[in-house]
Design an enzyme around this catalytic site. Structure first.
Site, PDB file in Angstrom:
ATOM      1  N   GLY A 122     -21.135  18.000  64.861  1.00 24.63           N
ATOM      2  CA  GLY A 122     -21.716  18.954  63.926  1.00 24.63           C
ATOM      3  C   GLY A 122     -21.132  20.348  64.009  1.00 24.63           C
ATOM      4  O   GLY A 122     -21.704  21.299  63.475  1.00 24.63           O
TER       5      GLY A 122
ATOM      6  N   HIS B 264     -27.909   8.602  71.353  1.00 23.72           N
ATOM      7  CA  HIS B 264     -27.160   9.647  70.651  1.00 23.72           C
ATOM      8  C   HIS B 264     -27.356  10.975  71.391  1.00 23.72           C
ATOM      9  O   HIS B 264     -28.429  11.227  71.952  1.00 23.72           O
ATOM     10  CB  HIS B 264     -27.648   9.766  69.203  1.00 23.72           C
ATOM     11  CG  HIS B 264     -26.802  10.711  68.402  1.00 23.72           C
ATOM     12  ND1 HIS B 264     -26.992  12.071  68.441  1.00 23.72           N
ATOM     13  CD2 HIS B 264     -25.750  10.499  67.590  1.00 23.72           C
ATOM     14  CE1 HIS B 264     -26.084  12.650  67.662  1.00 23.72           C
ATOM     15  NE2 HIS B 264     -25.314  11.719  67.137  1.00 23.72           N
TER      16      HIS B 264
ATOM     17  N   ASN C  60     -24.149   8.043  60.267  1.00 26.62           N
ATOM     18  CA  ASN C  60     -25.413   8.456  60.893  1.00 26.62           C
ATOM     19  C   ASN C  60     -25.994   9.591  60.053  1.00 26.62           C
ATOM     20  O   ASN C  60     -25.500  10.713  60.112  1.00 26.62           O
ATOM     21  CB  ASN C  60     -25.133   8.904  62.335  1.00 26.62           C
ATOM     22  CG  ASN C  60     -26.354   9.522  62.997  1.00 26.62           C
ATOM     23  OD1 ASN C  60     -27.478   9.373  62.513  1.00 26.62           O
ATOM     24  ND2 ASN C  60     -26.134  10.209  64.107  1.00 26.62           N
ATOM     25  N   TRP C  61     -27.015   9.263  59.297  1.00 25.01           N
ATOM     26  CA  TRP C  61     -27.567  10.266  58.381  1.00 25.01           C
ATOM     27  C   TRP C  61     -28.447  11.294  59.081  1.00 25.01           C
ATOM     28  O   TRP C  61     -28.854  12.284  58.463  1.00 25.01           O
ATOM     29  CB  TRP C  61     -28.392   9.572  57.286  1.00 25.01           C
ATOM     30  CG  TRP C  61     -27.600   8.742  56.330  1.00 25.01           C
ATOM     31  CD1 TRP C  61     -26.247   8.494  56.353  1.00 25.01           C
ATOM     32  CD2 TRP C  61     -28.117   8.034  55.204  1.00 25.01           C
ATOM     33  NE1 TRP C  61     -25.905   7.672  55.311  1.00 25.01           N
ATOM     34  CE2 TRP C  61     -27.037   7.371  54.585  1.00 25.01           C
ATOM     35  CE3 TRP C  61     -29.389   7.874  54.646  1.00 25.01           C
ATOM     36  CZ2 TRP C  61     -27.193   6.574  53.445  1.00 25.01           C
ATOM     37  CZ3 TRP C  61     -29.554   7.085  53.526  1.00 25.01           C
ATOM     38  CH2 TRP C  61     -28.447   6.449  52.925  1.00 25.01           C
ATOM     39  N   LYS C  62     -28.808  11.028  60.327  1.00 27.00           N
ATOM     40  CA  LYS C  62     -29.714  11.930  61.064  1.00 27.00           C
ATOM     41  C   LYS C  62     -30.985  12.155  60.228  1.00 27.00           C
ATOM     42  O   LYS C  62     -31.439  11.226  59.563  1.00 27.00           O
ATOM     43  CB  LYS C  62     -29.006  13.237  61.432  1.00 27.00           C
ATOM     44  CG  LYS C  62     -27.655  12.969  62.106  1.00 27.00           C
ATOM     45  CD  LYS C  62     -27.039  14.158  62.755  1.00 27.00           C
ATOM     46  CE  LYS C  62     -25.711  13.738  63.366  1.00 27.00           C
ATOM     47  NZ  LYS C  62     -25.109  14.789  64.188  1.00 27.00           N
TER      48      LYS C  62
ATOM     49  N   SER D  59     -17.504  15.500  64.153  1.00 29.59           N
ATOM     50  CA  SER D  59     -16.784  16.224  63.097  1.00 29.59           C
ATOM     51  C   SER D  59     -15.674  15.393  62.443  1.00 29.59           C
ATOM     52  O   SER D  59     -14.622  15.919  62.070  1.00 29.59           O
ATOM     53  CB  SER D  59     -16.240  17.556  63.627  1.00 29.59           C
ATOM     54  OG  SER D  59     -17.303  18.394  64.032  1.00 29.59           O
TER      55      SER D  59
ATOM     56  N   GLU E 229     -28.075  13.820  70.459  1.00 30.67           N
ATOM     57  CA  GLU E 229     -29.260  14.593  70.068  1.00 30.67           C
ATOM     58  C   GLU E 229     -30.518  14.010  70.708  1.00 30.67           C
ATOM     59  O   GLU E 229     -31.452  14.745  71.045  1.00 30.67           O
ATOM     60  CB  GLU E 229     -29.349  14.658  68.540  1.00 30.67           C
ATOM     61  CG  GLU E 229     -28.315  15.638  67.994  1.00 30.67           C
ATOM     62  CD  GLU E 229     -27.720  15.290  66.646  1.00 30.67           C
ATOM     63  OE1 GLU E 229     -28.340  14.523  65.889  1.00 30.67           O
ATOM     64  OE2 GLU E 229     -26.610  15.776  66.353  1.00 30.67           O
TER      65      GLU E 229
ATOM     66  N   GLU F 260     -18.647  10.280  71.848  1.00 30.10           N
ATOM     67  CA  GLU F 260     -18.948  11.464  71.041  1.00 30.10           C
ATOM     68  C   GLU F 260     -19.053  12.695  71.944  1.00 30.10           C
ATOM     69  O   GLU F 260     -20.107  12.925  72.553  1.00 30.10           O
ATOM     70  CB  GLU F 260     -20.282  11.279  70.302  1.00 30.10           C
ATOM     71  CG  GLU F 260     -20.244  10.191  69.250  1.00 30.10           C
ATOM     72  CD  GLU F 260     -21.241  10.471  68.146  1.00 30.10           C
ATOM     73  OE1 GLU F 260     -20.825  10.520  66.986  1.00 30.10           O
ATOM     74  OE2 GLU F 260     -22.425  10.690  68.440  1.00 30.10           O
TER      75      GLU F 260
ATOM     76  N   GLY G 193     -21.354  11.734  61.071  1.00 25.76           N
ATOM     77  CA  GLY G 193     -22.617  12.373  60.722  1.00 25.76           C
ATOM     78  C   GLY G 193     -22.545  13.009  59.346  1.00 25.76           C
ATOM     79  O   GLY G 193     -22.616  12.333  58.319  1.00 25.76           O
ATOM     80  N   GLY G 194     -22.335  14.320  59.307  1.00 28.92           N
ATOM     81  CA  GLY G 194     -22.385  15.086  58.059  1.00 28.92           C
ATOM     82  C   GLY G 194     -21.566  14.498  56.921  1.00 28.92           C
ATOM     83  O   GLY G 194     -22.031  14.444  55.772  1.00 28.92           O
TER      84      GLY G 194
HETATM   85  P1  PGA Z   1     -20.913  14.896  62.823  1.00 28.67           P
HETATM   86  O1  PGA Z   1     -21.969  14.015  63.681  1.00 28.67           O
HETATM   87  O2  PGA Z   1     -19.958  13.911  62.189  1.00 28.67           O
HETATM   88  O3  PGA Z   1     -21.752  15.623  61.820  1.00 28.67           O
HETATM   89  O4  PGA Z   1     -20.218  15.777  63.791  1.00 28.67           O
HETATM   90  C1  PGA Z   1     -21.549  12.893  64.386  1.00 28.67           C
HETATM   91  C2  PGA Z   1     -22.716  12.258  65.083  1.00 28.67           C
HETATM   92  O5  PGA Z   1     -23.604  12.980  65.547  1.00 28.67           O
HETATM   93  O6  PGA Z   1     -22.810  11.027  65.203  1.00 28.67           O
END
Ligand code: PGA
Length: 262
Positions: A181, A103, A13-15, A221, A105, A175, A242-243
């Site tokens: 994050g 998600h 997930n590149w956000k 994470s 967010e 999640e 994500g990251g």
């Molecule tokens: P993260 O994000 O790996 O940066 O914690 C995961 C996500 O939001 O899907």
């Protein structure tokens, strides 16, 4: 719970990162690094921002890359006066295979309700794409002992209108909001407990077959060092990253750490 083999799905997930030029470089790099044995028993998806999708689609199709095109969100209507939104029909026309729905967010920053998440899941299924339904508790809910209650509410809202066959085809990402994050992942044991609870809830709501077949990812994470620990758990069928998915070399390490029976 006894499990039939479920094919893991590792999703990046590149956000709101990587413009379409950066996307081109990243996906090209991924294509060079991913070996046939990396993807023989694991599915891989990337979820770039909307403005990158056409670029990534073109590259994946031209080079026949073993990468599923994913989106991060969509509206639940096919068209209409919804300024700023993108429809599931538009995503399907681009060859999008997976769409993240709800998600954390979207839920917490943009106020997406459980009902809106349910409508999104149905819209994605209507266009024959696979929803990645995200569920998870906040840090406060966890501290108050409300994790299972929160997961139950989110799953009930999203799944009750679906037939069991559709639920079996879903991906559900557990999640925990406090792990996203933050660099503080859940422990593998806590991730397993929650993913098992998700599966048991699917069984209660939609029956044993749906529960056996639904793929449950862990996200929050995840990195190249901890991925294998999560994937060793019997009810963790993949990772939503994500990251650590932004860099092709790191993401490929995570895919390699996710091989079944490793
Ligand atoms: P993260 O994000 O790996 O940066 O914690 C995961 C996500 O939001 O899907």
């Amino acid at each position: 719970m006894a499990t039939a083999p479920r094919r893991p799905l590792v999703s990046g997930n590149w956000k709101m990162h990587h413009d379409h030029i950066e996307a081109l470089h990243t996906v090209r790099d991924l294509g060079l690094r991913l070996k046939p044995e990396d993807v023989a028993r694991v599915d891989v998806s990337v979820h770039p921002p909307f403005t990158d999708l056409r670029t990534v689609q073109t590259l994946v199709e031209a080079d026949n890359l073993p990468i599923g095109l994913g989106a991060q969100h969509c509206n639940d209507h096919d068209r209409g006066a919804y300024t700023g939104e993108v429809s599931p029909q538009m995503l399907a026309r681009l060859g999008t295979r997976y769409v993240i729905a709800g998600h954390s967010e979207r839920r917490h920053v943009f106020g997406m309700s459980d009902e809106a998440v349910a409508a999104t899941v149905q819209a994605v299924l209507r266009h024959e794409m696979t929803p990645i339904l995200c569920v998870g508790e906040t840090g406060e809910e966890r501290a108050a002992g409300q994790t299972e209650e929160r997961l139950t509410l989110q799953l009930t809202a999203a799944l009750t209108a679906l037939d069991p066959g559709a639920v079996a085809s879903l991906v559900i990402a557990y999640e925990p909001v406090w792990a996203i994050g933050t660099g503080t992942p859940a422990t593998a044991v806590d991730a397993e407990d929650a993913c098992l609870f998700v599966r048991q809830t699917v069984e209660r709501l939609c029956g044993a077959e749906a529960a056996e077949r639904v793929r449950v990812q862990y996200g929050g994470s995840v990195n190249a060092e901890n991925a294998a620990d999560f994937m060793a758990e019997p009810d963790v069928d993949g990772l939503l990253v994500g990251g650590a998915s932004l860099d092709a070399a790191t993401f490929v390490e995570i895919v390699r750490a996710s091989q079944p029976g490793r």
